[in-house]
Structures are given as C-alpha cells and as structure tokens.
Scaffold this active site. Structure first.
Site, PDB file in Angstrom:
ATOM      1  N   ASP A 288       0.730  -1.276   0.136  1.00 41.28           N
ATOM      2  CA  ASP A 288       0.021  -0.138  -0.119  1.00 41.28           C
ATOM      3  C   ASP A 288       1.001   1.249   0.027  1.00 41.28           C
ATOM      4  O   ASP A 288       1.652   1.332   1.004  1.00 41.28           O
ATOM      5  CB  ASP A 288      -0.824  -0.093   1.209  1.00 41.28           C
TER       6      ASP A 288
ATOM      7  N   ASP B 212     -13.811  -4.377  -3.036  1.00 34.79           N
ATOM      8  CA  ASP B 212     -13.766  -4.139  -1.299  1.00 34.79           C
ATOM      9  C   ASP B 212     -15.114  -4.350  -0.889  1.00 34.79           C
ATOM     10  O   ASP B 212     -16.226  -3.731  -1.380  1.00 34.79           O
ATOM     11  CB  ASP B 212     -13.137  -2.714  -1.181  1.00 34.79           C
TER      12      ASP B 212
END
Length: 253
Positions: free
Chosen positions: A13, A132
């Site tokens: 990330d 997600d």
C-alpha cells in the site's frame, strides 16, 4: 499442471511514495521504500506484487507511474498496480513503464463500461477488478469504494458476476471486515465468489498465519494477498510455500 499453482502476492500500500500499513483501512504507518520492498519480495519468492496507491482515487490523483517505473527496472515478477486508474491513458502509461496488470475499483463502479473498454483495448488478462466488500446483513455484502470510505449499496456477488461478464480477467477481493485483523481470510464471501466466476479470485484481508493461506486455498481462492505479515517478516514466503506444498497445495517453488 503448473497453471493450477496457487499464488502468493505481497501487497504494498503506497501513500506519498512510501509503503504504509493500517488496520481496517485506517491508522496508517510508514513501513519503507517501495523499490526496496519489491526487491526483497522478488528475492524471497513472491509470485507477483501488487501496488495500491490507497489515496489516489480519494484525492483524485493519477496513478503512481514513477514509482512503478523504478520498481519494474529491478524486479522480474508480474506487477499489478491499483489506485487512481480512471482512464485508458492511465492504463497505457502504467503498462508502458513495466506494469503487467492494472487493478481498477472506484472507476469501474462509477462507469462499468470502463471495464469493457479497458479489456477490449489491453486484453482481459491485464484487467483486475478490485472489489472491497463489507458484510451488511446475513448473506449480504456491499461494495465499498474510495479506499473503503463509501458504501455504494451494490451487492458484491452480483457485481463480481457483472465485472467478469464485462471482461475482467481477475478479481481482487478484499474483505474490509477482515483487513488487518490477522484473524484469517473471509472464507464465506471468497468461496461464494470463487465458485460463481470463471476467472481467478485473489483473496485479500485477514492473513495472520500460514494456516489461513491453506484454508483459503482449500476454499477455492486462486491466489492470496497479504501485507503486514510479509512487511514485518512474521511469515517468510518460501517457508509458507513449503508449508503449503507439504499440505498438498500446488505452489511454485
């Protein structure tokens, strides 16, 4: 057959050019330089690497082309990049500097036709749709966008089928409920979607120990993605692969 080998994918990330890690998508800590991390994972036996620029969509920024250009010069395993990809030109720029696949999420939800256009232009195998999900009721998961900030109200299972029908070559499925908890992947939703679609599903969110990988692979996931356990060297990738092989799961050693 080699095609059936399960893949281990460290996820980096990235925020402001640095690798960061949080829990349930918040509380981010800086854990290093993306190029150094990528080189390490390449050496440690990762099958692929995924880079997610976690704030790009939210901040309305372009993808991290410069970071990927630096990484691609140093590593030779497939690279997937997500975050802020909303035009065909963004995809072209990333592929042009050595990225192998792109992961689209918010842009796909806002304009589903983008999936069709992208897979037509660059080929299905290049297009990963990231989903997600969060459980909102028994047997119901919704799709979230903008780094988990916004509930779209879209049913995750229907959406998974739609993105594949539109040309997605792979699904990156992240359980927001499990993300960063280290309590195990969300087997229930991963299995439901894996059985429904004919493309590979990458399970993401919740890896804490080797058994979690074995479990998710036994429940139809094609690949498993994790971040903190690899960043902080809690699990060694080669040891994980040996453990999986000993447990009858096909991996590339």
């Amino acid at each position: 057959m080699e095609y059936f080998a399960k893949r281990i994918i460290p996820c980096l990330d990235v925020k402001n050019g640095k690798v960061v890690k949080g829990v349930n998508f918040i509380g981010l800590k800086d854990v290093g330089d993306p190029v150094e991390a990528a080189i390490r994972y390449n050496e440690e036996g990762a099958d692929e690497l995924t880079f997610l620029d976690i704030n790009a969509s939210y901040e309305g920024r372009k993808p991290i082309v410069e970071v990927i250009k630096r990484v691609a010069k140093e590593v030779f395993i497939p690279l997937t990049v997500g975050g802020g990809i909303s035009t065909l030109n963004h995809i072209y720029e990333l592929l042009n500097v050595g990225c192998d696949k792109v992961s689209i999420n918010s842009a796909a939800v806002k304009n589903p036709e983008f999936i069709n256009e992208a897979s037509k232009r660059f080929g299905s195998s290049t297009i990963v749709v990231a989903i997600d999900v969060k459980k909102v009721a028994p047997n119901k998961w919704n799709v979230f966008i903008k780094g988990g900030r916004e509930d779209t109200g879209i049913d995750a299972i229907k959406w998974a089928k739609e993105v594949v029908d539109r040309g997605a070559g792979e699904i990156l499925l992240t359980s927001m409920d499990a993300d960063g908890t280290k309590a195990g992947f969300d087997i229930e939703i991963t299995q439901k979607i894996s059985k429904l679609v004919h493309v590979p599903v990458i399970a993401s969110g919740g890896a804490g120990k080797m058994e979690h990988f074995k479990e998710v692979f036994q429940h139809n996931a094609d690949a498993a993605l994790a971040a903190s356990i690899f960043h902080f060297r809690e699990i060694d990738i080669m040891e994980l692969k040996k453990y999986l092989k000993d447990n009858g799961i096909s991996v590339r050693l």
